[in-house]
Scaffold this motif. Structure first.
Motif, PDB file in Angstrom:
ATOM      1  N   GLU A   1      -4.738  -5.386  -3.935  1.00 25.95           N
ATOM      2  CA  GLU A   1      -4.978  -3.985  -4.329  1.00 25.95           C
ATOM      3  C   GLU A   1      -5.003  -3.024  -3.144  1.00 25.95           C
ATOM      4  OE1 GLU A   1      -8.343  -3.366  -6.940  1.00 25.95           O
ATOM      5  OE2 GLU A   1      -7.739  -4.984  -8.259  1.00 25.95           O
ATOM      6  N   SER A   2      -4.528  -3.486  -1.961  1.00 31.77           N
ATOM      7  CA  SER A   2      -4.576  -2.581  -0.816  1.00 31.77           C
ATOM      8  C   SER A   2      -3.450  -1.550  -0.866  1.00 31.77           C
ATOM      9  CB  SER A   2      -4.511  -3.375   0.493  1.00 31.77           C
ATOM     10  OG  SER A   2      -3.375  -4.219   0.505  1.00 31.77           O
ATOM     11  N   GLY A   3      -2.411  -1.816  -1.679  1.00 31.92           N
ATOM     12  CA  GLY A   3      -1.334  -0.842  -1.820  1.00 31.92           C
ATOM     13  C   GLY A   3       0.008  -1.306  -1.262  1.00 31.92           C
ATOM     14  N   LYS A   4       0.173  -2.624  -1.069  1.00 38.59           N
ATOM     15  CA  LYS A   4       1.434  -3.143  -0.504  1.00 38.59           C
ATOM     16  C   LYS A   4       2.610  -2.794  -1.419  1.00 38.59           C
ATOM     17  CE  LYS A   4      -0.292  -7.325  -0.494  1.00 38.59           C
ATOM     18  NZ  LYS A   4      -1.662  -7.013  -0.913  1.00 38.59           N
ATOM     19  N   SER A   5       2.466  -3.129  -2.712  1.00 42.60           N
ATOM     20  CA  SER A   5       3.590  -2.877  -3.622  1.00 42.60           C
ATOM     21  C   SER A   5       3.826  -1.372  -3.786  1.00 42.60           C
ATOM     22  CB  SER A   5       3.325  -3.513  -4.987  1.00 42.60           C
ATOM     23  OG  SER A   5       3.107  -4.896  -4.828  1.00 42.60           O
TER      24      SER A   5
ATOM     25  N   GLU B   1      -2.845   7.413   8.394  1.00 43.96           N
ATOM     26  CA  GLU B   1      -3.762   7.548   7.251  1.00 43.96           C
ATOM     27  C   GLU B   1      -2.917   7.920   6.038  1.00 43.96           C
ATOM     28  OE1 GLU B   1      -6.526  10.407   8.923  1.00 43.96           O
ATOM     29  OE2 GLU B   1      -6.491   9.072  10.669  1.00 43.96           O
ATOM     30  N   THR B   2      -3.009   7.122   4.992  1.00 42.54           N
ATOM     31  CA  THR B   2      -2.086   7.317   3.869  1.00 42.54           C
ATOM     32  C   THR B   2      -2.776   7.332   2.512  1.00 42.54           C
ATOM     33  OG1 THR B   2      -1.759   4.929   3.744  1.00 42.54           O
ATOM     34  CG2 THR B   2      -0.147   6.162   5.023  1.00 42.54           C
ATOM     35  N   SER B   3      -2.076   7.956   1.575  1.00 41.49           N
ATOM     36  CA  SER B   3      -2.401   7.824   0.148  1.00 41.49           C
ATOM     37  C   SER B   3      -1.075   7.439  -0.479  1.00 41.49           C
ATOM     38  CB  SER B   3      -2.847   9.160  -0.442  1.00 41.49           C
ATOM     39  OG  SER B   3      -4.170   9.383  -0.149  1.00 41.49           O
ATOM     40  N   ALA B   4      -0.868   6.151  -0.678  1.00 44.30           N
ATOM     41  CA  ALA B   4       0.466   5.700  -1.094  1.00 44.30           C
ATOM     42  C   ALA B   4       0.899   6.294  -2.435  1.00 44.30           C
ATOM     43  CB  ALA B   4       0.511   4.177  -1.137  1.00 44.30           C
ATOM     44  N   ILE B   5      -0.069   6.795  -3.227  1.00 50.44           N
ATOM     45  CA  ILE B   5       0.346   7.363  -4.521  1.00 50.44           C
ATOM     46  C   ILE B   5       0.843   8.809  -4.359  1.00 50.44           C
ATOM     47  CG2 ILE B   5      -1.081   5.893  -6.015  1.00 50.44           C
ATOM     48  CD1 ILE B   5      -3.058   8.274  -6.168  1.00 50.44           C
TER      49      ILE B   5
ATOM     50  N   ASP C   1       7.120  -8.610   0.115  1.00 48.34           N
ATOM     51  CA  ASP C   1       5.851  -8.180  -0.486  1.00 48.34           C
ATOM     52  C   ASP C   1       5.142  -9.454  -0.953  1.00 48.34           C
ATOM     53  OD1 ASP C   1       3.859  -6.698  -1.658  1.00 48.34           O
ATOM     54  OD2 ASP C   1       5.019  -6.124  -3.432  1.00 48.34           O
ATOM     55  N   VAL C   2       3.856  -9.541  -0.654  1.00 46.96           N
ATOM     56  CA  VAL C   2       3.142 -10.793  -0.956  1.00 46.96           C
ATOM     57  C   VAL C   2       1.934 -10.504  -1.835  1.00 46.96           C
ATOM     58  CG1 VAL C   2       3.808 -11.827   1.252  1.00 46.96           C
ATOM     59  CG2 VAL C   2       1.675 -10.554   1.101  1.00 46.96           C
ATOM     60  N   SER C   3       1.367 -11.575  -2.354  1.00 51.11           N
ATOM     61  CA  SER C   3       0.105 -11.431  -3.079  1.00 51.11           C
ATOM     62  C   SER C   3      -1.018 -11.403  -2.036  1.00 51.11           C
ATOM     63  CB  SER C   3      -0.083 -12.630  -4.009  1.00 51.11           C
ATOM     64  OG  SER C   3      -1.452 -12.761  -4.318  1.00 51.11           O
ATOM     65  N   GLY C   4      -1.943 -10.470  -2.191  1.00 53.51           N
ATOM     66  CA  GLY C   4      -3.013 -10.335  -1.191  1.00 53.51           C
ATOM     67  C   GLY C   4      -4.263 -11.141  -1.504  1.00 53.51           C
TER      68      GLY C   4
ATOM     69  N   ARG D   1       0.066  -6.828 -10.564  1.00 54.91           N
ATOM     70  CA  ARG D   1      -0.373  -7.657  -9.435  1.00 54.91           C
ATOM     71  C   ARG D   1       0.753  -8.580  -8.982  1.00 54.91           C
ATOM     72  NH1 ARG D   1      -4.379 -12.442 -10.262  1.00 54.91           N
ATOM     73  NH2 ARG D   1      -5.923 -10.937 -10.962  1.00 54.91           N
ATOM     74  N   THR D   2       1.032  -8.614  -7.675  1.00 58.79           N
ATOM     75  CA  THR D   2       2.085  -9.505  -7.164  1.00 58.79           C
ATOM     76  C   THR D   2       1.558 -10.935  -7.155  1.00 58.79           C
ATOM     77  OG1 THR D   2       2.719  -7.691  -5.717  1.00 58.79           O
ATOM     78  CG2 THR D   2       3.661  -9.856  -5.215  1.00 58.79           C
ATOM     79  N   VAL D   3       2.396 -11.841  -7.636  1.00 63.71           N
ATOM     80  CA  VAL D   3       2.027 -13.262  -7.589  1.00 63.71           C
ATOM     81  C   VAL D   3       3.084 -13.945  -6.737  1.00 63.71           C
ATOM     82  CG1 VAL D   3       1.750 -15.352  -8.964  1.00 63.71           C
ATOM     83  CG2 VAL D   3       0.984 -13.165  -9.880  1.00 63.71           C
TER      84      VAL D   3
ATOM     85  N   ASP E   1      -7.309   9.194  -0.332  1.00 62.34           N
ATOM     86  CA  ASP E   1      -7.779  10.071  -1.427  1.00 62.34           C
ATOM     87  C   ASP E   1      -9.076   9.508  -2.018  1.00 62.34           C
ATOM     88  OD1 ASP E   1      -6.067   7.906  -2.290  1.00 62.34           O
ATOM     89  OD2 ASP E   1      -6.113   8.738  -4.307  1.00 62.34           O
ATOM     90  N   ILE E   2      -9.154   8.182  -2.122  1.00 57.76           N
ATOM     91  CA  ILE E   2     -10.353   7.564  -2.703  1.00 57.76           C
ATOM     92  C   ILE E   2     -11.531   7.702  -1.729  1.00 57.76           C
ATOM     93  CG2 ILE E   2     -11.367   5.378  -3.518  1.00 57.76           C
ATOM     94  CD1 ILE E   2      -8.690   4.676  -4.715  1.00 57.76           C
ATOM     95  N   LEU E   3     -11.248   7.523  -0.429  1.00 62.17           N
ATOM     96  CA  LEU E   3     -12.320   7.681   0.568  1.00 62.17           C
ATOM     97  C   LEU E   3     -12.878   9.110   0.483  1.00 62.17           C
ATOM     98  CD1 LEU E   3     -13.903   6.598   3.065  1.00 62.17           C
ATOM     99  CD2 LEU E   3     -12.122   7.624   4.473  1.00 62.17           C
TER     100      LEU E   3
HETATM  101  N1  LIG Z   1      -5.765   6.298  -5.523  1.00 62.61           N
HETATM  102  C1  LIG Z   1      -4.929   5.513  -4.846  1.00 62.61           C
HETATM  103  N2  LIG Z   1      -4.386   4.458  -5.440  1.00 62.61           N
HETATM  104  C2  LIG Z   1      -3.538   3.684  -4.728  1.00 62.61           C
HETATM  105  C3  LIG Z   1      -3.199   3.953  -3.394  1.00 62.61           C
HETATM  106  N3  LIG Z   1      -2.328   3.014  -2.971  1.00 62.61           N
HETATM  107  C4  LIG Z   1      -2.134   2.189  -4.011  1.00 62.61           C
HETATM  108  N4  LIG Z   1      -2.866   2.608  -5.068  1.00 62.61           N
HETATM  109  C5  LIG Z   1      -2.932   2.011  -6.386  1.00 62.61           C
HETATM  110  O1  LIG Z   1      -3.736   0.843  -6.283  1.00 62.61           O
HETATM  111  C6  LIG Z   1      -3.235  -0.157  -7.151  1.00 62.61           C
HETATM  112  C7  LIG Z   1      -3.001  -1.439  -6.369  1.00 62.61           C
HETATM  113  O2  LIG Z   1      -1.915  -1.232  -5.489  1.00 62.61           O
HETATM  114  P1  LIG Z   1      -0.797  -2.330  -5.284  1.00 62.61           P
HETATM  115  O3  LIG Z   1       0.271  -1.697  -4.458  1.00 62.61           O
HETATM  116  O4  LIG Z   1      -0.411  -2.945  -6.567  1.00 62.61           O
HETATM  117  O5  LIG Z   1      -1.644  -3.369  -4.421  1.00 62.61           O
HETATM  118  P2  LIG Z   1      -1.111  -4.694  -3.709  1.00 62.61           P
HETATM  119  O6  LIG Z   1      -1.593  -4.645  -2.300  1.00 62.61           O
HETATM  120  O7  LIG Z   1       0.342  -4.854  -3.919  1.00 62.61           O
HETATM  121  O8  LIG Z   1      -1.941  -5.796  -4.490  1.00 62.61           O
HETATM  122  P3  LIG Z   1      -1.546  -7.347  -4.805  1.00 62.61           P
HETATM  123  O9  LIG Z   1      -0.166  -7.342  -5.368  1.00 62.61           O
HETATM  124  O10 LIG Z   1      -2.574  -7.790  -5.788  1.00 62.61           O
HETATM  125  O11 LIG Z   1      -1.668  -8.090  -3.504  1.00 62.61           O
HETATM  126  C8  LIG Z   1      -1.967   0.391  -7.813  1.00 62.61           C
HETATM  127  O12 LIG Z   1      -2.260   0.892  -9.083  1.00 62.61           O
HETATM  128  C9  LIG Z   1      -1.584   1.508  -6.868  1.00 62.61           C
HETATM  129  O13 LIG Z   1      -0.873   2.527  -7.509  1.00 62.61           O
HETATM  130  C10 LIG Z   1      -3.775   5.117  -2.779  1.00 62.61           C
HETATM  131  O14 LIG Z   1      -3.537   5.440  -1.619  1.00 62.61           O
HETATM  132  N5  LIG Z   1      -4.632   5.843  -3.561  1.00 62.61           N
END
Ligand SMILES: Nc1nc2c(ncn2[C@@H]2O[C@H](COP(=O)(O)OP(=O)(O)OP(=O)(O)O)[C@@H](O)[C@H]2O)c(=O)[nH]1
Ligand SMILES: [Mg+2]
Length: 471
Positions: free
Chosen positions: A79-83, A440-444, A314-317, A289-291, A385-387
Motif C-alpha cells: 500500500e505504499s503506492g508502487k502500482s 515528496e509525492t502524492s501519487a494520486i 512492480d512487486v508485492s510489498g 493488491r499486487t501478488v 496528502d494524507i500526512l
Molecule cells: N491518498 C493517497 N493515496 C495513494 C497515494 N499513493 C497511492 N495511493 C493509493 O493507495 C492505494 C495503494 O497503492 P498501491 O499503488 O496499490 O500500493 P502498492 O505499493 O502497489 O501495494 P501492494 O501491491 O500491496 O504492494 C491505492 O488505492 C492508491 O491509489 C497517495 O500519494 N495518496
C-alpha cells in the motif's frame, strides 16, 4: 605432418560415427518406404533445429533490447503506492495504451467503492453505540430506537443484495470471495476477463485456454446486474456516507476511510451512474493488491522518446513476499523506493508493527545490500496528502514516535525529521558513496506525478551516462 600420416589420421577419424549425421545416413539395402521415412525425419529435424535457432536469436534480441532499455524496480511496503507510481509512468510515457484499459478499471473502481461500504458497516457493528447489536439485519430490539438507527438499518437492508452480488462478482473475476481487497496474480489475465482487448497481446488472447480469459453469459449477466443495482443504490450509499452517526462512529473507531486504499466515497454520484467512464485520476486511485512480481514493458509513445524502452518491475510489498524481490536486484538500473510518512498507521499483515518503522527497516536492508551497491536509489516520500490531512486533524507525531519530542507538528518539520532519518541510514549503510535523491509525492495527483516521473527518468539516464563514463 607427412601426407601418409594425414591419410592415416583421416582413416581413423572416419571410423568414428558422427552422432549428428549417423541417424540420417542411408542404411545399406534401404527400401523406398524407408527412404521416404528417413527424408521426412531429416526434414523434421531441420525444422526443429531452425526453430531452436530462431528462438535463440529472438531471446538474444530481447535480451539486447532489455539491456539497452531502462530497468526500474519499484520497492516499498504494501500500500505504499508502487502500482500507483507505475500507472503514472504509463500515463506519462504510454498514455494511449494506458487509456485503452479504461474499461477494465471501471469494475475495479466500483468494487473498491463497495469495499468502503462494507468497511462502514463493519465499523457500525463494532462501534460501542446503539447500533452495535441491532445493525445486522435483525429487526429493532427496542421500540424506542432512534430515527437514525432505523434509517441506517433500512439502508443496510436495501444494500444487502448489492453487497452479496459484490461477493459473487469477486469470486467470478478474481476467485476471491468477499475478501477486504481485490488481489490478482501477476499477468494480465484478469484484465481480459474484464473486457480488455489489445492487439499487441495476441499471444495471451489467442491462447488455447482462452476460456479462462472470458466471462460466460451468466457471469456477464451478474456483472451487468451489479452495475444496475449499484446505480439504483446510489442515493442509499450517499446518505450512508453523509450520515452524522456514521461519521462519528468512524472517528470513534479511529478509522480514516479517506486514507484507505481505493477510496471513492466522495464520488458516488459519478461512479455509480450508468455510462460511468473512469478518469485518469480514478484509475491511479483504484486499488488492486499486487501478488507476486510483475514486469511491465513500456515503449514510449511520444515522438521525442520514440522507441525508448522501459522495463518496470512492480512487486508485492507484503512482508511474506519480500524474499521474491532479490532475483531482480542485480538487473535493475534504478530503484524507486516508496516510503509514505504514515507515522500513525500499523501494517495490515501485522497490526503491532508501525508502518513507518517497517519502512525504515526495509530501507536499511535495501541501502546496505551489496547487490544494489551500484544501483541508483530514489526515495519517494509518498502519500503527502494524507500526512497533511493527518497533521491538520491534530494527530500528534510524538504520541507515535516519542523521539520526535516537542518539535512543531507541521508538515515541513515532520517531513524534515523523517527525511533526515532515511538520509542518515542511506549515508551510513551504503556499501559505496552515492547521492541521496528524494521527492515528496502524492501519487494520486497525476498532474504533478507524471511530470515528476519524466524528470526522474531524465535523471536516471544522466546518472547512468556519468557512471559509464567513470567506468
Ligand atoms: N491518498 C493517497 N493515496 C495513494 C497515494 N499513493 C497511492 N495511493 C493509493 O493507495 C492505494 C495503494 O497503492 P498501491 O499503488 O496499490 O500500493 P502498492 O505499493 O502497489 O501495494 P501492494 O501491491 O500491496 O504492494 C491505492 O488505492 C492508491 O491509489 C497517495 O500519494 N495518496
Ligand atoms: Mg501494487
Amino acid at each position: 605432418m607427412t601426407q601418409r600420416t594425414r591419410q592415416k589420421q583421416r582413416a581413423s577419424m572416419d571410423s568414428f560415427e558422427n552422432p549428428f549425421i549417423t541417424p540420417f545416413k542411408p542404411p545399406e539395402n534401404e527400401t523406398e518406404e524407408e527412404r521416404i521415412h528417413r527424408a521426412r525425419a531429416l526434414q523434421d529435424a531441420q525444422r526443429v533445429s531452425r526453430e531452436i535457432d530462431e528462438s535463440l536469436q529472438e531471446t538474444k534480441r530481447l535480451l539486447d533490447r532489455r539491456k539497452k532499455g531502462m530497468r526500474i524496480l519499484l520497492l516499498g511496503q504494501a500500500e505504499s503506492g508502487k502500482s500507483a507510481v507505475l500507472k503514472n509512468f504509463q500515463l506519462a510515457f504510454t498514455p494511449n495504451q494506458f487509456r485503452k484499459e479504461r474499461g477494465v478499471w471501471k469494475t475495479i473502481i466500483q468494487l473498491n467503492l463497495i469495499s468502503s461500504v462494507k468497511a462502514i458497516f463493519n465499523v457500525l457493528n463494532e462501534t460501542e453505540s446503539e447500533f452495535s447489536t441491532q445493525l445486522p439485519l435483525t429487526p429493532p430490539q427496542s421500540p424506542g430506537s432512534s430515527v437514525n438507527n432505523s434509517k441506517l438499518r433500512r439502508i443496510h437492508l436495501s444494500l444487502k443484495p448489492l453487497l452479496s452480488m459484490d461477493a459473487d462478482l469477486n469470486k467470478i473475476l478474481f476467485s476471491a470471495g468477499s475478501t477486504r481487497e481485490i488481489c490478482v496474480a501477476a499477468g494480465s489475465r484478469w484484465k481480459f476477463k474484464l473486457g480488455f482487448r489489445d492487439s499487441t497481446s495476441t499471444r495471451e488472447s489467442s491462447d488455447s485456454n482462452s476460456d479462462l480469459y472470458h466471462l460466460t453469459n451468466a457471469q456477464n449477466a451478474t456483472r451487468n446486474n451489479f452495475v444496475k443495482l449499484l446505480e439504483a443504490s446510489k442515493d442509499d450509499i450517499i446518505s450512508l456516507w453523509q450520515d452524522e452517526n456514521v461519521q462519528s462512529s468512524l472517528e470513534e473507531q479511529g478509522v480514516d476511510l479517506r486514507a484507505s486504499p481505493g477510496f471513492f466515497m466522495d464520488d458516488v454520484e459519478r461512479i455509480a451512474a450508468s455510462g460511468y467512464q473512469p478518469t485518469d485520476s480514478d484509475i491511479v486511485r483504484a486499488r488492486v493488491r499486487t501478488v507476486g512480481v510483475e514486469e511491465h514493458h513500456l515503449v514510449a509513445e511520444s515522438i521525442a522518446l520514440k522507441g525508448s524502452d522501459f522495463y518496470i518491475t512492480d512487486v508485492s510489498g507484503m512482508r511474506s513476499s519480500r524474499s521474491s524481490w532479490i532475483p531482480f536486484f542485480d538487473d535493475s538500473q534504478a530503484i524507486l523506493f516508496l516510503a509514505p510518512l504514515t507515522f500513525n498507521q500499523m501494517l495490515d499483515e501485522d497490526n503491532h508493527v508501525n508502518r513507518l518503522e517497517d519502512s525504515l527497516m526495509l530501507w536499511k536492508d535495501i541501502c546496505k545490500n551489496e547487490l544494489l551497491a551500484n544501483c541508483n536509489i530514489i526515495i519517494f516520500f509518498n502519500k503527502m496528502d494524507i500526512l497533511r490531512r493527518t497533521l491538520q486533524s491534530g494527530v500528534e507525531v510524538r504520541k507515535f514516535v516519542p523521539s520526535y519530542g516537542d518539535a512543531p507538528n507541521d508538515v515541513a518539520s515532520v517531513t524534515k525529521y523523517f527525511k533526515d532519518r532515511f538520509k542518515t541510514y542511506h549515508k551510513k549503510l551504503s556499501p559505496k558513496p552515492r547521492s541521496f535523491i528524494s521527492h515528496e509525492t502524492s501519487a494520486i495527483d497525476v498532474h504533478s506525478t507524471t511530470a515528476l516521473v519524466v524528470t526522474v527518468h531524465d535523471g536516471i539516464i544522466r546518472e547512468n551516462l556519468q557512471r559509464s563514463d567513470m567506468i
